[in-house]
Design an enzyme around this catalytic site. Structure first.
Site, mmCIF file in Angstrom:
data_model
loop_
_atom_site.group_PDB
_atom_site.id
_atom_site.type_symbol
_atom_site.label_atom_id
_atom_site.label_comp_id
_atom_site.label_asym_id
_atom_site.label_seq_id
_atom_site.Cartn_x
_atom_site.Cartn_y
_atom_site.Cartn_z
ATOM 1 C CB SER A 56 -0.956 -0.027 1.194
ATOM 2 O OG SER A 56 -1.923 0.995 1.097
ATOM 3 N NE ARG A 59 -10.259 2.169 9.438
ATOM 4 C CZ ARG A 59 -9.010 1.782 9.218
ATOM 5 N NH1 ARG A 59 -8.139 2.605 8.660
ATOM 6 N NH2 ARG A 59 -8.617 0.565 9.551
ATOM 7 C CG ASP A 74 -6.100 -2.964 -4.588
ATOM 8 O OD1 ASP A 74 -6.889 -2.057 -4.271
ATOM 9 O OD2 ASP A 74 -4.925 -3.008 -4.193
ATOM 10 C CG HIS A 126 -5.635 -1.805 -0.743
ATOM 11 N ND1 HIS A 126 -4.631 -1.663 -1.670
ATOM 12 C CD2 HIS A 126 -5.207 -1.159 0.379
ATOM 13 C CE1 HIS A 126 -3.635 -0.955 -1.150
ATOM 14 N NE2 HIS A 126 -3.963 -0.647 0.094
ATOM 15 C CG ASP A 127 -7.676 -4.478 3.897
ATOM 16 O OD1 ASP A 127 -6.869 -3.570 3.626
ATOM 17 O OD2 ASP A 127 -8.577 -4.357 4.743
#
Length: 473
Positions: A203, A272, A420, A454-455
């Site tokens: 990232s 968030r 992603d 993405h994680d």
């Protein structure tokens, strides 16, 4: 007007149409999610004093390096007068000090990448670091820092400005990813490490990993770039701008000078939630949540304006759990640094920092010359999966290749994830293509499937860890 319990009961007993003509006054709407937020704010005001304690690691669980001399900055003619860097280590530094791996974090991570005797809590990359793991601490000495601008022990907006004795707040200078890396290399010099075995990051950490190779090409042995980019895309910039906007619109933000009062926790929660939408993927959410409701369907219970769907409660939880764990100004500063990251040649020329020891040869593009596609190296055969190099690269890719010329001799692993949406596989392909065009013959490029978005770099130990292990060995 007060509605009695008897009136409420009678309304429930009446048929639906009869309720409309009932003499009972209409019941005021109730929003438990809003009430819960108000209760939390009142509890913060009553229990925690001026500034709630962020869930930061204790200073006894990490090391701190204080650099007493000025640090030049990318976007300021005035250097940062001094700074602190929080860091943790795993493994043993070899006598020749040639087995060090610098691990770079994402936006909001601390230096606690894995458990240590001082802090046995699992770290954010716990399954990847340790004896026999992807980054084998039987072989490597691993260093992870909290980035410059962060709030987990390193200097940032929440730190005390020695000149005033007060929090820096938004008087803290704008920092770049390159500044973060230069601060880390000051730590390496303090530790007596002249060259890294590898620079590894995911990232935003992937940005730092590439920046390390650009700034110090003679001091980085290998580069690992996972789910990163060589230049932030408009879509990613837009999402981070939305996060900063809701945060800065919180009345508690006060232009960044909130440290003597209540922090902008509402803005942090919303920021968030926006970020979480970019971290995971639609396919995963279809499998994990679908259209399931938080409470089983009931004909007598109409939908409400508070969370009804499980995906809503998931986002609400993510926002709640984060809003007091991290400093709002750090989020603003570091996300801005990500937006500014751009390794194309014109952008690099505008920086106040330059590569430390890069001496371009006649066969490689000069970082101080205009991008010339005819001067770029032809594509070499390197490890790749599902991605042939472009036959006619677009102009921006030629500019990116020219900018990344200092990395031409550094073996590099580029790893992307097809699901992603924050740092897309197209951006990973762009990094690999630019490196090859710059003359790098040792680019290993892979794309992973899966539904985690993405994680994936935090979750897929088998594939992400396997690629890292094979590349580092």
């Amino acid at each position: 007007m007060i509605i009695t319990n008897a009136c409420r009961w009678s309304l429930r007993r009446l048929p639906r149409l009869s309720r409309l003509s009932s003499s009972c006054p209409p019941e005021l709407p109730n929003f438990p999610c809003v009430d819960a937020h108000a209760v939390r704010e009142s509890r913060l005001l009553a229990d925690t004093g001026p500034e709630p304690p962020y869930a930061r690691p204790s200073p006894t669980t990490y090391h701190t390096y204080h650099h007493p001399r000025p640090l030049p900055l990318s976007y300021s003619l005035t250097p940062l007068p001094s700074f602190d860097i929080a860091y943790e280590t795993w493994g043993t530094l070899s006598p020749r000090k040639d087995n060090a791996i610098l691990l770079h974090t994402g936006l909001s991570a601390s230096s606690h990448a894995a458990s240590t005797p001082a802090n046995p809590a699992p770290g954010w990359w716990e399954k990847f670091i340790g004896p026999g793991k992807a980054i084998d601490t039987n072989q490597f000495f691993v260093i992870c820092t909290n980035v410059l601008g962060g709030c987990y022990g390193s200097s940032g907006p929440s730190s005390i400005d020695p000149a005033t004795g007060k929090h820096w707040a938004t008087r803290f200078p704008i920092v770049s990813v390159f500044d973060m890396v230069n601060a880390q290399f000051r730590l390496l010099e303090h530790l007596g490490i002249s060259k890294l075995y590898a620079s590894v990051g995911s990232s935003m950490g992937a940005m730092q990993s590439l920046a390390a190779g650009w700034l110090h090409p003679d001091r980085v042995g290998k580069i690992v770039s996972i789910s990163g980019t060589a230049r932030s895309s408009p879509a990613a910039i837009a999402m981070r701008f939305a996060q900063r906007s809701v945060l800065m619109a919180d009345p508690n933000w006060k232009n960044g000078f909130y440290y003597e009062g209540l922090p902008p926790h509402t803005g942090m929660k919303l920021a968030r939630q926006i970020a979480t939408i970019t971290y995971r993927s639609g396919p995963e959410w279809d499998l994990r949540f679908g259209r399931q409701l938080r409470i089983p369907p009931d004909p007598e219970r109409p939908p409400v304006l508070c969370p009804d769907f499980l995906i809503e409660t998931y986002l609400d939880h993510q926002g709640e759990s984060f809003c007091l764990k991290y400093d709002a100004n750090s989020l603003i500063y570091i996300s801005k640094a990500m937006d500014l990251f751009d390794m194309t040649q014109p952008a690099l020329q505008a920086l106040n920092v330059k590569p430390s020891s890069f001496s371009p040869s006649s066969s490689s593009p000069s970082p101080n010359a205009e991008a010339d596609p005819s001067a770029l190296q032809p594509h070499k055969t390197s490890h790749s999966k599902s991605h042939p190099p472009p036959v006619n690269p677009p102009p921006h890719l030629s500019s990116l290749a020219a900018g990344m010329a200092p990395l031409k001799h550094i073996p590099t692993l580029v790893l992307g994830v097809q699901s992603d949406i924050l740092f897309t596989v197209e951006q990973q392909r762009e990094v690999a293509d630019a490196l090859r065009m710059a003359g790098n013959e040792n680019v290993s490029y892979y794309e992973l499937g899966g539904v985690w978005g993405h994680d994936t770099f935090l979750i897929d130990v088998l594939n992400v860890g396997g690629a890292i292990r094979g590349f580092l060995s």
